[in-house]
Design a protein around this motif. Structure first.
Motif, PDB file in Angstrom:
ATOM      1  N   TRP A  21       0.458   4.159  -2.684  1.00  0.00           N
ATOM      2  CA  TRP A  21       0.087   5.519  -2.284  1.00  0.00           C
ATOM      3  C   TRP A  21       1.076   6.540  -2.834  1.00  0.00           C
ATOM      4  CZ3 TRP A  21      -3.681   8.471  -0.870  1.00  0.00           C
ATOM      5  CH2 TRP A  21      -3.447   9.698  -0.247  1.00  0.00           C
ATOM      6  N   LEU A  80      -7.098   5.927   2.344  1.00  0.00           N
ATOM      7  CA  LEU A  80      -5.842   6.638   2.587  1.00  0.00           C
ATOM      8  C   LEU A  80      -6.012   8.141   2.450  1.00  0.00           C
ATOM      9  CD1 LEU A  80      -3.499   4.125   0.750  1.00  0.00           C
ATOM     10  CD2 LEU A  80      -3.531   4.574   3.221  1.00  0.00           C
ATOM     11  N   ARG A 112       0.815  -1.224   0.000  1.00  0.00           N
ATOM     12  CA  ARG A 112       0.000   0.000   0.000  1.00  0.00           C
ATOM     13  C   ARG A 112       0.848   1.273   0.000  1.00  0.00           C
ATOM     14  NH1 ARG A 112      -0.501  -2.337   4.777  1.00  0.00           N
ATOM     15  NH2 ARG A 112       0.443  -1.258   6.548  1.00  0.00           N
ATOM     16  N   ALA A 155      -7.574   3.636  -1.944  1.00  0.00           N
ATOM     17  CA  ALA A 155      -7.104   5.013  -2.090  1.00  0.00           C
ATOM     18  C   ALA A 155      -7.981   5.969  -1.287  1.00  0.00           C
ATOM     19  CB  ALA A 155      -7.087   5.420  -3.566  1.00  0.00           C
TER      20      ALA A 155
END
Length: 419
Positions: A25, A362, A21, A359
């Motif tokens: 990101w 986050l 991740r 996404a």
């Protein structure tokens, strides 16, 4: 309406440009497209010869030789993502009530790579109409039945609750998380391992999208080829990948002291009943899904601080989606930042919805909206704030993601800041 609230406590992502991740990101926030000429096979016979591939080695990622032999690439990516998501969640499987833990996984095209490879062998490259089964691998049934992906995850983690694969085309990732959300709301489970995976980069898939001219022919500029909402876009870029989320009933997560990314606050799906691949230009069905998801979340349109767009980079989709936002959100559609991460990681079909939801989680946690890469000359008909080229700091309390899929599927999901 159920009083059981559902939260995200773990994330695992495999996407073009990086495994994990954090690499995902960083890639989408930097707006650096992970697109190149296809390396999985010789793409020279095809109109579109580029894709967003994942540099994924299942052995290096920790899968055993038996797991690798038994499973297709899309299942392998789902297993590795689930390992990351469960580790991130801090869930102790030894003490968890696994009778109350289930699996909801999405995939649009399942084990396409294995099925195509095995057909090529059995038919001697298509020469023989009647194939000889003796030349086939012993685990072909697992490839034929998409539900094997959910069973692989359930067996790996000893999850004895509901387990299924959701296959609704390009909305599979959102819909799989939506099913997990509903199962927890309804009291059927306390913990769900959910998300989606697809590995569609194969000759048959490329040929199918070539035939309907949906993918971009911009082979001379791979990194600039995925151009959602841009006047010069020529089609989408095929991708692959996976994302798995651990979602839990809120009080269950609180009792074990879990770190909470966000709350799943609304989900809805509609079908357009219009055309297998076509979209109504007014965006009616997608707008209906968005409004229903907002209603379930008990939010006014003005509460949405970011939209993760479907943003495939086809003229039909981008204009349809723009109309849907205007229809569902009214004047707020012109104020809210919107972006498409497909400009960076391509369109991984059924997987992309779950990658986009990762996404979104986050974005809520870190207060940054990823940009739409390659958006240099906006299409005048796509006149909303599509966050061109550069990421933006935005403290969004609630985020929306929308998806469209062949077959007329339209889905929307709302995530809200941690409770």
């Amino acid at each position: 309406m159920s009083s059981r609230r559902v939260v995200v406590t773990g994330l695992g992502v495999i996407a073009p440009g990086g495994v994990g991740r954090e690499e995902f990101w960083n890639r989408i926030v930097d707006g650096k497209p992970a697109v190149r000429r296809i390396t999985a096979f010789d793409p020279s016979p095809f109109r579109s010869q580029i894709a967003a591939e994942v540099d994924f080695d299942p052995a290096a990622a920790g899968l055993t030789p038996r797991e690798i032999r038994r499973t297709d690439r899309f299942v392998q990516m789902a297993l590795v993502c689930a390992d990351e998501a469960l580790a991130d969640s801090g869930l102790d499987l030894e003490t968890a009530d696994r009778d109350r833990m289930g699996v909801s996984l999405g995939s649009a095209v399942g084990a396409t790579i294995t099925l195509e490879d095995e057909y090529v062998v059995a038919s001697d490259h298509g020469r023989d109409w009647e194939v000889d089964h003796r030349h086939l691998r012993p685990f072909l049934y697992q490839a034929l039945v998409p539900s094997s992906a959910a069973s692989e995850l359930a067996v790996r983690y000893g999850a004895h609750g509901p387990a299924a694969v959701v296959s609704t085309g390009c909305t599979s990732g959102i819909d799989a998380i939506g099913r997990a959300f509903q199962l927890i709301q309804d009291g059927e489970a306390d913990i769900m391992i959910t998300g989606a995976a697809d590995a569609p980069i194969s000759p048959i898939t490329v040929a199918c999208f070539d035939a309907i001219r949906a993918t971009t022919p911009s082979n001379d500029d791979p990194e600039g080829a995925s151009r959602p909402f841009d006047a010069d876009r020529k089609g989408f870029v095929l991708g692959e990948g996976a994302a798995v989320l651990v979602v839990e009933e809120l009080e269950h997560a609180r009792r074990r002291g879990a770190t909470i990314y966000c709350e799943v606050s609304g989900y809805a799906a509609r079908a357009n009943g219009f055309h297998m691949t076509g979209l109504r230009p007014d965006g009616h069905e997608l707008a209906e899904a968005i409004s229903a998801a907002l209603g379930q979340a008990r939010l006014d349109p003005e509460a949405i601080g970011y939209i993760s767009a479907h943003g495939s980079g086809t003229k039909q989709n981008d204009r349809h989606e723009t109309a849907a936002y205007k229809r569902a959100l009214g004047e707020h559609a012109r104020r809210v930042p919107i972006s498409s991460i497909k400009s960076v990681v391509g369109h991984s079909l059924g997987a992309i919805g779950s990658i986009e939801m990762a996404a979104c989680a986050l974005v809520l946690k870190r207060g940054v909206v990823p940009p739409t890469a390659n958006l240099a000359t906006p299409d005048p008909e796509c006149d909303l704030d599509y966050t061109p080229l550069v990421a933006r700091e935005v403290r969004a309390g609630h985020v929306l993601s929308a998806g469209s899929g062949f077959g007329g599927f339209q889905s929307a999901m709302v995530f809200s800041g941690a409770a």
